[in-house]
Scaffold this motif. Structure first.
Motif, PDB file in Angstrom:
ATOM      1  N   PHE A  68       0.644   2.238  -5.673  1.00  0.00           N
ATOM      2  CA  PHE A  68       1.127   0.941  -6.145  1.00  0.00           C
ATOM      3  C   PHE A  68       0.490  -0.151  -5.292  1.00  0.00           C
ATOM      4  O   PHE A  68      -0.126   0.125  -4.269  1.00  0.00           O
ATOM      5  N   ASN A  69       0.648  -1.386  -5.730  1.00  0.00           N
ATOM      6  CA  ASN A  69      -0.016  -2.510  -5.092  1.00  0.00           C
ATOM      7  C   ASN A  69       0.621  -2.856  -3.747  1.00  0.00           C
ATOM      8  O   ASN A  69       1.795  -3.186  -3.672  1.00  0.00           O
ATOM      9  N   LEU A  70      -0.167  -2.769  -2.674  1.00  0.00           N
ATOM     10  CA  LEU A  70       0.299  -3.095  -1.325  1.00  0.00           C
ATOM     11  C   LEU A  70      -0.209  -4.450  -0.846  1.00  0.00           C
ATOM     12  O   LEU A  70       0.279  -4.980   0.138  1.00  0.00           O
ATOM     13  N   GLY A  71      -1.193  -5.007  -1.511  1.00  0.00           N
ATOM     14  CA  GLY A  71      -1.837  -6.218  -1.035  1.00  0.00           C
ATOM     15  C   GLY A  71      -3.061  -5.879  -0.202  1.00  0.00           C
ATOM     16  O   GLY A  71      -3.294  -4.714   0.165  1.00  0.00           O
ATOM     17  N   VAL A  72      -3.844  -6.907   0.117  1.00  0.00           N
ATOM     18  CA  VAL A  72      -5.098  -6.691   0.844  1.00  0.00           C
ATOM     19  C   VAL A  72      -4.857  -6.018   2.191  1.00  0.00           C
ATOM     20  O   VAL A  72      -5.614  -5.149   2.614  1.00  0.00           O
ATOM     21  N   GLY A  73      -3.785  -6.420   2.882  1.00  0.00           N
ATOM     22  CA  GLY A  73      -3.509  -5.841   4.197  1.00  0.00           C
ATOM     23  C   GLY A  73      -3.295  -4.342   4.129  1.00  0.00           C
ATOM     24  O   GLY A  73      -3.861  -3.582   4.920  1.00  0.00           O
ATOM     25  N   GLY A  74      -2.472  -3.905   3.176  1.00  0.00           N
ATOM     26  CA  GLY A  74      -2.235  -2.472   3.025  1.00  0.00           C
ATOM     27  C   GLY A  74      -3.488  -1.719   2.628  1.00  0.00           C
ATOM     28  O   GLY A  74      -3.737  -0.602   3.098  1.00  0.00           O
ATOM     29  N   ALA A  75      -4.277  -2.322   1.748  1.00  0.00           N
ATOM     30  CA  ALA A  75      -5.526  -1.687   1.328  1.00  0.00           C
ATOM     31  C   ALA A  75      -6.493  -1.565   2.498  1.00  0.00           C
ATOM     32  O   ALA A  75      -7.134  -0.514   2.688  1.00  0.00           O
ATOM     33  N   MET A  76      -6.601  -2.619   3.296  1.00  0.00           N
ATOM     34  CA  MET A  76      -7.525  -2.577   4.424  1.00  0.00           C
ATOM     35  C   MET A  76      -7.056  -1.615   5.502  1.00  0.00           C
ATOM     36  O   MET A  76      -7.873  -0.928   6.130  1.00  0.00           O
ATOM     37  N   ARG A  77      -5.753  -1.528   5.736  1.00  0.00           N
ATOM     38  CA  ARG A  77      -5.288  -0.547   6.728  1.00  0.00           C
ATOM     39  C   ARG A  77      -5.671   0.867   6.287  1.00  0.00           C
ATOM     40  O   ARG A  77      -6.076   1.695   7.109  1.00  0.00           O
ATOM     41  N   THR A  78      -5.565   1.134   4.983  1.00  0.00           N
ATOM     42  CA  THR A  78      -6.007   2.427   4.456  1.00  0.00           C
ATOM     43  C   THR A  78      -7.487   2.640   4.743  1.00  0.00           C
ATOM     44  O   THR A  78      -7.917   3.727   5.154  1.00  0.00           O
ATOM     45  N   GLY A  79      -8.278   1.598   4.549  1.00  0.00           N
ATOM     46  CA  GLY A  79      -9.711   1.696   4.822  1.00  0.00           C
ATOM     47  C   GLY A  79     -10.009   1.913   6.289  1.00  0.00           C
ATOM     48  O   GLY A  79     -10.899   2.703   6.651  1.00  0.00           O
ATOM     49  N   PHE A  80      -9.259   1.245   7.169  1.00  0.00           N
ATOM     50  CA  PHE A  80      -9.460   1.423   8.610  1.00  0.00           C
ATOM     51  C   PHE A  80      -9.104   2.848   9.042  1.00  0.00           C
ATOM     52  O   PHE A  80      -9.803   3.449   9.863  1.00  0.00           O
TER      53      PHE A  80
END
Length: 251
Positions: A68-80
């Motif tokens: 589900f949609n977490l926002g840019v912050g959640g998406a970037m933490r996943t990427g990190f």
């Protein structure tokens, strides 16, 4: 255009957070591939309701899909987290809407190395391009840049830019502590980094118009943005300071 050295290319991961960007993500990935041959790319599909993930896979990118949609912050933490587990040393955020020019990534990384910085922001309002923001959003951006510049001990003109290069120490910090709240991925993340003793720099870049979708310029939304920006800054300053161990890991 500055070329990215082969060694740095192998150590770098491009993270593309994407939410309902089926109209632009494939073209953006094509540009990344052309400008940065051999550099790994991961698209974090942030709970999109369209065919963003399918278009990204068609373009050859690794895709991480959030339920589900977490926002840019959640998406970037996943990427990190993905970058840390895969052994990358540098992460560069490129948004999926086409505003960031992949040809400028090498300039960000070159400055990361030459200035011994931990974070390099691709800054609007720093002498390149004709990107314009007016009214409450511009006031908020100027206010945030001034305050965060004081906290970090460096002159900043654009602290809400999503175009950033992240070095090893910042990667170690952000993999565990990257904020997911609204504006946290820009404002709070920089405050966390500065208070942890990380060095923040910027280089001027020219931003482009979105390749698809509609930007929001409604005056009411702009005023809400101003209020939220100030609240986000205040909350970030109230939170406990996070320290970085000498080996580069967060504690």
């Amino acid at each position: 255009m500055t070329r990215l050295p082969t060694m740095r290319a192998a150590q770098t991961l491009i993270v593309v957070p994407a939410f309902n960007e089926e109209g632009s993500v494939e073209a953006v990935l094509g540009e990344i591939s052309a400008a940065l041959p051999g550099v790994a790319v991961v698209v974090v599909d942030d709970g999109s309701q369209d065919a963003t993930a399918a278009h990204a896979r068609d373009a050859g990118a690794t895709v991480l899909q959030l339920p589900f949609n977490l926002g840019v912050g959640g998406a970037m933490r996943t990427g990190f987290k993905y970058a840390r587990e895969a052994g990358f040393e540098i992460v560069v955020q490129i948004d999926a809407d086409g505003q960031h020019d992949p040809a400028l990534v090498a300039d960000l990384i070159e400055h990361l190395d030459s200035s011994d910085a931990d974070i390099v922001i691709g800054a609007r309002f720093a002498g390149k391009g004709d990107y314009q923001v007016r009214g409450p959003r511009r006031w908020a951006m100027s206010f945030l840049a001034g305050v965060i510049g004081r906290i970090s001990g460096t002159r900043l003109t654009d602290t809400t830019s999503g175009f950033k290069a992240i070095g090893p120490r910042a990667l170690a910090l952000f993999a565990d502590h990257y904020p997911a709240e609204y504006l946290g991925d820009t404002v709070e993340a920089l405050v966390i980094a500065a208070r942890a003793g990380l060095k923040i720099e910027q280089v001027p870049v020219a931003m482009r118009a979105r390749q698809a979708g509609e930007p929001s310029h409604h005056p009411v939304k702009a005023a809400v943005y101003l209020l939220r920006a100030i609240v986000a800054l205040g909350l970030s300053l109230l939170r406990p300071r996070i320290t970085i161990a000498e080996r580069g890991s967060a504690q």
